[in-house]
Design an enzyme around this catalytic site. Structure first.
Site, PDB file in Angstrom:
ATOM      1  N   LEU C 228       2.544   0.504  -4.534  1.00 24.87           N
ATOM      2  CA  LEU C 228       3.546   0.222  -5.557  1.00 24.87           C
ATOM      3  C   LEU C 228       3.172   0.885  -6.888  1.00 24.87           C
ATOM      4  O   LEU C 228       2.038   0.745  -7.355  1.00 24.87           O
ATOM      5  CB  LEU C 228       3.652  -1.293  -5.731  1.00 24.87           C
ATOM      6  CG  LEU C 228       4.820  -1.774  -6.606  1.00 24.87           C
ATOM      7  CD1 LEU C 228       6.148  -1.445  -5.946  1.00 24.87           C
ATOM      8  CD2 LEU C 228       4.703  -3.280  -6.824  1.00 24.87           C
ATOM      9  N   ASP C 229       4.122   1.597  -7.482  1.00 24.25           N
ATOM     10  CA  ASP C 229       3.942   2.226  -8.800  1.00 24.25           C
ATOM     11  C   ASP C 229       2.819   3.262  -8.819  1.00 24.25           C
ATOM     12  O   ASP C 229       2.311   3.610  -9.895  1.00 24.25           O
ATOM     13  CB  ASP C 229       3.671   1.170  -9.891  1.00 24.25           C
ATOM     14  CG  ASP C 229       4.779   0.132  -9.974  1.00 24.25           C
ATOM     15  OD1 ASP C 229       5.922   0.493  -9.639  1.00 24.25           O
ATOM     16  OD2 ASP C 229       4.489  -1.017 -10.333  1.00 24.25           O
ATOM     17  N   GLU C 230       2.422   3.746  -7.642  1.00 24.07           N
ATOM     18  CA  GLU C 230       1.324   4.716  -7.582  1.00 24.07           C
ATOM     19  C   GLU C 230       1.806   6.103  -7.151  1.00 24.07           C
ATOM     20  O   GLU C 230       1.009   7.031  -7.047  1.00 24.07           O
ATOM     21  CB  GLU C 230       0.250   4.230  -6.589  1.00 24.07           C
ATOM     22  CG  GLU C 230      -0.517   2.997  -7.014  1.00 24.07           C
ATOM     23  CD  GLU C 230      -1.664   3.314  -7.967  1.00 24.07           C
ATOM     24  OE1 GLU C 230      -1.704   4.442  -8.512  1.00 24.07           O
ATOM     25  OE2 GLU C 230      -2.494   2.418  -8.171  1.00 24.07           O
TER      26      GLU C 230
END
Lengths: 289, 289, 289, 289
Positions: C228-230
């Site tokens: 996530l969000d990476e």
């Protein structure tokens, strides 16, 4: 006064004790001061204040407040205005062919992010009527017939005045308005110009920006005055561009700047953050309201 | 050719196969292409290339390279220049009273961040000599005597030419240079103007910015041409300001922008990233070199 | 091949002569090279090219072009893709409660500034259906029932696949998608996160920005990956804020950044300007197309 | 009190009538209020004021002013400090190997743009002594011997205290300071961190920014606290970057941001524009002083 926020905008010659006298006045009348912003112009020796008050603690009526404030302000030579949160401002948006600013304003309005009532959209062309319909805002088509502008302006003014319009937004309205029209709405007309004024006043700023080879383009929102593109500047912003940009791509890049700049200026006006002094607009920052 | 980087700057009428022909030429000569940047101006139908080569793999001498490139370029109507990394450019900085740009350039030079040799600082005043001494760069004081500018310019040119100066930086040099002087160094004079041109051309831009009440101020670095402040723009930047700013504070805020803008423009020039076409500067981005 | 623009995106190990070989290939096949952008990662010794071609001059079919390019690319270990301008991409926008990104994308689409077909809007809530209706785009309500996400994701995938969706835009879609879903659409899902990643990953970034007292807030558009969000960052922007901002005002200020950042990222993707390498997105600038 | 500017920084629980009471106090004591900036944190219900006074009209001594202000402030639970313009602050700059922030601060100091006296430069390395010499500022070399930090910190504190240092600037000082040291100088140590915190706390932010593929890099100036890189943020700024940037070029680009951010933060502190509340720094804008 029923529960509401009262905003005073004050300008006067600078003098000792102003902030104390003003804040005392409101304190003694039972107001709670939510924010008190000042600006001293030490060159022209003038003083400016924006003060926001919570009226819950006062027993004064609007009438009483204003008449007693008059007593304070007259000897101090205040130029002032007062604004009450229970009075929603009536807004008219004037457009021609270009739609991005209209879309942006209506979207913010629909989202509840414009503190006003958009009473009408007026255009000298029919092209943008579908957008007005999408957002269910009345659309008035007032063309310029036989180049008789004065006639069209007369129609405009009748329409605006019959609805007690408080703010006229020129959202890429491509007709030059007469001095008579402009002067009928002092500090009540906000225009968006698609360049970082004073650069590229007048027509085709993006084309001229391309020709000049500038490395940034911008937009400016200002109050309309008799002198085209010369009015007090409320908001400006720019974006870097490169040699790759054509006049067409500059137009696209610029549209996003125009949207942000006009929306910010309109919000500043609707929140009573602006005091105009000569040709300069003092724009106080929002105070978390 | 001993190990070094070769940079070609090319402009010509656009035509099919240019990139293939040019890159082939260098490939066959044994060069390794480090970067190849292009720009097609589809309005004027012109083509621009900046190509950087590693010369380790070639057996050509500079002379041989240039004469064989001439054979390729002539039928294609190239306007081109070539630059070798083993040739450090000689720079002269001209100043008057204002010191922030001079400090900034000398600091970057001292830090090894300006790819050149700063041969001299020249001024029409003695005021900034101590800064030249701090950084151990020769300082020449060439005043304008009895308003005889031509005499002073003659001295300037002799000094510059005797040191084969490649780039003249006008770091807030407050004398207007004659057309003869300017034209003696085409695309070799970079000037910093303390406004976002074309706004506020000429004198006192910060005062005029205050008077106009702009919400952003800026700086512009451009090649000097006969027409004052009209030359090809290399770099521009701005910073938001508010009504609180006086002409004095604008000057302070602006100084930081002027430093960044001039330094970037000088670096772009020293890295051979710029091709001038008419009054527009094509500035290719750095390619991680 | 009927008149159109062909874009190749290429990555491979760096080696001598690549640009010459590739540009020759297209030159000999009769293509006109509109732009040829490269990037050499000298740390990982990899090479990247985005090349745009005008196909008017070629007699090849798409099939012939691709098979003959395969012959060139295989020995050079290219990882490549080709995109034809006659194939409009099919886009699905996923949303939950927040509407500003949806409004912004639909407005740009309506204005003809998104080079795609918005086939559908999908939401796990019914709240934003009116906006879909305003813009006359099909709206699908696919709720998460009894917390059975896998079931809902299965419905999503069936819907997306039955319409051959090329790009999925998570415009503030507030459900975490499973690895299976994400991996089914590699580099085909763009998410907007309302912070300048890697700061404030996860939930409530504006609240945490307020608590941390940062002086700027931002937004990040990235390809969705398992982490996530990476995922690879496509676009980021920020805006300065002050202590006056509350989490609520930060949300408002941030909305404007989110709109610009997501729209730019989507345009970069639709124009085939992006090559993903590991966790980094190489985003080539627009070339005046 | 001889002619000077007096600045009060006040924080207290919010309550009705504060601005009136405070401004009255100073008005009655004969001060002229130059500027009066407030901030109300409506979440924590706290009030903050920065008030600048011209003392020409008062007959009070500093002692008298402070004792009578104490009478006002105690019942209102003020946390306050007062600052007099006739007291120049004593500053120490701590550095290690990196020179750009040191150059920048010393240049501004030399130019008269830092309202303080730079008493000394301290370093754990000798490398930057020549810069101190250039600007004729005393340089103290205090190395960390045998990893005995406590010993070195003791030497540091003795030196700082013997010169009554008011502000310690960590201008890329690459030693982690102990809690004892930090707590000995509360809100008197400003550190520059070369990332937009809270992103990339700790070591090598530029390398990690490259690896994460961010599209902007930044810098943060904050008060040093026990928790590394967790102190109240005073200033932040960023600059867009592209995939072309290597860790090395990011470092170069970042240096310019670090210089601006640290200089602004130091100026905010020296002008008494900052009130710290918990982990947030309230930074009042300059008021044209």
């Amino acid at each position: 006064m029923k529960s509401q926020i009262v905003t005073f905008l004050i300008q006067c010659p600078d003098q000792k004790g102003l902030v104390a006298k003003i804040t005392n006045f409101f304190f003694e009348k039972g107001f709670n001061i939510l924010s008190c912003q000042q600006y001293v112009n030490s060159i022209e020796n003038t003083y400016f204040m924006r003060i926001r008050l919570n009226a819950d603690g006062t027993i004064l009526s609007k009438k009483e407040l204003e008449s007693s404030f008059l007593e304070l302000s007259t000897p101090l030579h205040f130029k002032w205005s007062v604004h009450y949160s229970d009075k929603k401002q009536q807004v008219a948006i004037l457009v021609s062919h270009t739609s991005h600013n209209l879309y942006d304003l209506l979207e913010r309005y629909k989202e509840g992010n414009l503190n006003c009532t958009v009473k009408m959209i007026i255009s000298n062309h029919e092209k943008l009527k579908p957008i007005a319909d999408m957002f269910q805002v009345p659309f008035y088509y007032i063309p310029v017939i036989a180049n008789d502008k004065s006639k069209q302006e007369k129609q405009l003014m009748e329409l605006l005045d019959s609805h007690q319009i408080d703010l006229i937004i020129l959202a890429r309205y491509m007709q030059i308005l007469s001095a008579d029209f402009i002067n009928a709405y002092p500090e009540k007309i906000i225009n968006i110009h698609h360049s970082f004024l004073p650069a590229f006043q007048g027509a085709n700023p993006y084309l001229r920006a391309y020709e000049r080879g500038v490395k940034l383009i911008g937009a400016t929102a200002h109050y309309a005055t008799e002198d085209l593109d010369e009015g007090p500047i409320i908001e400006q912003d720019v974006k870097p561009v490169t040699h790759e940009s054509t006049p067409t791509t500059l137009k696209k890049i610029g549209a996003d700047i125009e949207k942000l700049v006009l929306a910010r200026a309109v919000n500043n006006h609707l929140n009573h953050q602006i005091i105009v002094s000569g040709n300069r607009a003092i724009v106080f920052p929002e105070t978390g309201e």
